[in-house]
Write a protein that holds these residues in place. Sequence first.
Motif, PDB file in Angstrom:
ATOM      1  N   ALA A 272      36.816  32.839  53.345  1.00  0.00           N
ATOM      2  CA  ALA A 272      35.632  33.562  52.618  1.00  0.00           C
ATOM      3  C   ALA A 272      35.897  33.757  51.040  1.00  0.00           C
ATOM      4  O   ALA A 272      34.963  34.139  50.428  1.00  0.00           O
ATOM      5  N   TRP A 273      37.210  33.694  50.673  1.00  0.00           N
ATOM      6  CA  TRP A 273      37.357  33.840  49.342  1.00  0.00           C
ATOM      7  C   TRP A 273      38.081  32.717  48.802  1.00  0.00           C
ATOM      8  O   TRP A 273      39.542  32.997  48.542  1.00  0.00           O
ATOM      9  N   PRO A 274      37.715  31.602  49.029  1.00  0.00           N
ATOM     10  CA  PRO A 274      38.663  30.198  48.457  1.00  0.00           C
ATOM     11  C   PRO A 274      39.269  30.412  47.009  1.00  0.00           C
ATOM     12  O   PRO A 274      40.579  30.020  47.140  1.00  0.00           O
ATOM     13  N   ARG A 275      38.615  30.760  46.218  1.00  0.00           N
ATOM     14  CA  ARG A 275      39.267  30.520  44.706  1.00  0.00           C
ATOM     15  C   ARG A 275      39.942  31.686  44.640  1.00  0.00           C
ATOM     16  O   ARG A 275      41.155  31.442  43.962  1.00  0.00           O
ATOM     17  N   PHE A 276      39.905  32.886  45.238  1.00  0.00           N
ATOM     18  CA  PHE A 276      41.065  34.116  45.058  1.00  0.00           C
ATOM     19  C   PHE A 276      42.219  33.374  46.124  1.00  0.00           C
ATOM     20  O   PHE A 276      43.258  33.712  45.543  1.00  0.00           O
ATOM     21  N   ALA A 277      42.120  32.916  46.966  1.00  0.00           N
ATOM     22  CA  ALA A 277      43.246  32.438  47.900  1.00  0.00           C
ATOM     23  C   ALA A 277      43.896  31.490  47.414  1.00  0.00           C
ATOM     24  O   ALA A 277      45.256  31.490  47.461  1.00  0.00           O
ATOM     25  N   GLU A 278      43.224  30.471  46.635  1.00  0.00           N
ATOM     26  CA  GLU A 278      44.151  29.470  45.963  1.00  0.00           C
ATOM     27  C   GLU A 278      44.938  30.283  44.884  1.00  0.00           C
ATOM     28  O   GLU A 278      46.079  29.621  44.754  1.00  0.00           O
TER      29      GLU A 278
ATOM     30  N   ARG B  27      48.063  31.850  46.335  1.00  0.00           N
ATOM     31  CA  ARG B  27      49.012  30.880  46.702  1.00  0.00           C
ATOM     32  C   ARG B  27      49.643  30.300  45.565  1.00  0.00           C
ATOM     33  O   ARG B  27      50.988  30.155  45.705  1.00  0.00           O
ATOM     34  N   LEU B  28      48.894  29.984  44.592  1.00  0.00           N
ATOM     35  CA  LEU B  28      49.473  29.464  43.297  1.00  0.00           C
ATOM     36  C   LEU B  28      50.576  30.589  42.729  1.00  0.00           C
ATOM     37  O   LEU B  28      51.434  30.180  42.108  1.00  0.00           O
ATOM     38  N   ALA B  29      50.476  32.041  42.854  1.00  0.00           N
ATOM     39  CA  ALA B  29      51.299  33.120  42.628  1.00  0.00           C
ATOM     40  C   ALA B  29      52.121  33.204  43.628  1.00  0.00           C
ATOM     41  O   ALA B  29      53.318  34.254  43.105  1.00  0.00           O
ATOM     42  N   GLY B  30      52.248  32.376  44.452  1.00  0.00           N
ATOM     43  CA  GLY B  30      53.399  32.537  45.293  1.00  0.00           C
ATOM     44  C   GLY B  30      53.375  33.713  46.750  1.00  0.00           C
ATOM     45  O   GLY B  30      54.299  33.825  47.320  1.00  0.00           O
TER      46      GLY B  30
END
Length: 249
Positions: free
Chosen positions: A96-102, A105-108
């Motif tokens: 539902a929020w792909p950019r935020f989720a990515e 995840r990059l932030a760990g």
Amino acid sequence: MAEAFIALADTLVTGFDLIDFMHGLAERCMDLLGVDAVGLLVTDQRGRLQLMGASSEQTRLLELFQLQNDQGPCLVCFRSGRPVHCADLAGPQAGAWPRFAEQARLAGFGAVSALPMRLREQIIGAMNLFQLQPGELDAGTAALAQAMADIATIGLLQERAIRESQVLSEQLQHALTSRVVIEQAKGMLSERHALPMDKAFTLLRQHARSHHQHLTDLARSVVTRTTDLPPPDSGQGPPASPQQDPLTS
């Protein structure tokens, strides 16, 4: 735990600092809830969400990313007034929020929960709880987190009410002070030019209008003797213009 709740509710102390309060809330949530990071978004006077607290610089940047891209669990939570839980930021719910989720995840981070900061129907923000590992936030932890958010909300609304009351009190005091100055100027003009009080006020008002001055400012200059108004039949000065009355505050 009792000390944490007392600290969250106590916004009546002298010198209350909102930013310090919000960062303290983030730290207490980490200590009591066992989460790895906390971010706090609260509405400003226009009802727009603003970042007000984060447990780390990494979390602060992630919350700003959420606001700038207008997507993420905190925004959904704030707009719906309901908790949002995502046990796996790599799973389908995070779609539902792909950019935020990515970015998360990059932030760990592997999981996130967002809880509304609300009092009855009034919602003033949302609290994000981040976990490094995927997994559900257990029911007891979620209930405690919501209780902390609710107590903090009550404290913030209380502080806002006090601040707004102080502003209103200052405005009323300013209006009363202006009225006193105008009455003093009327009395001085009445005595100086042997005028009835209503005629003295008309003289003061017409001079303010014709010279594009605020009535209170002119009255103050009369009282301090920096302005000397001629009597109404002296013929000095320009005639009154047909403008609306100037503000008296």
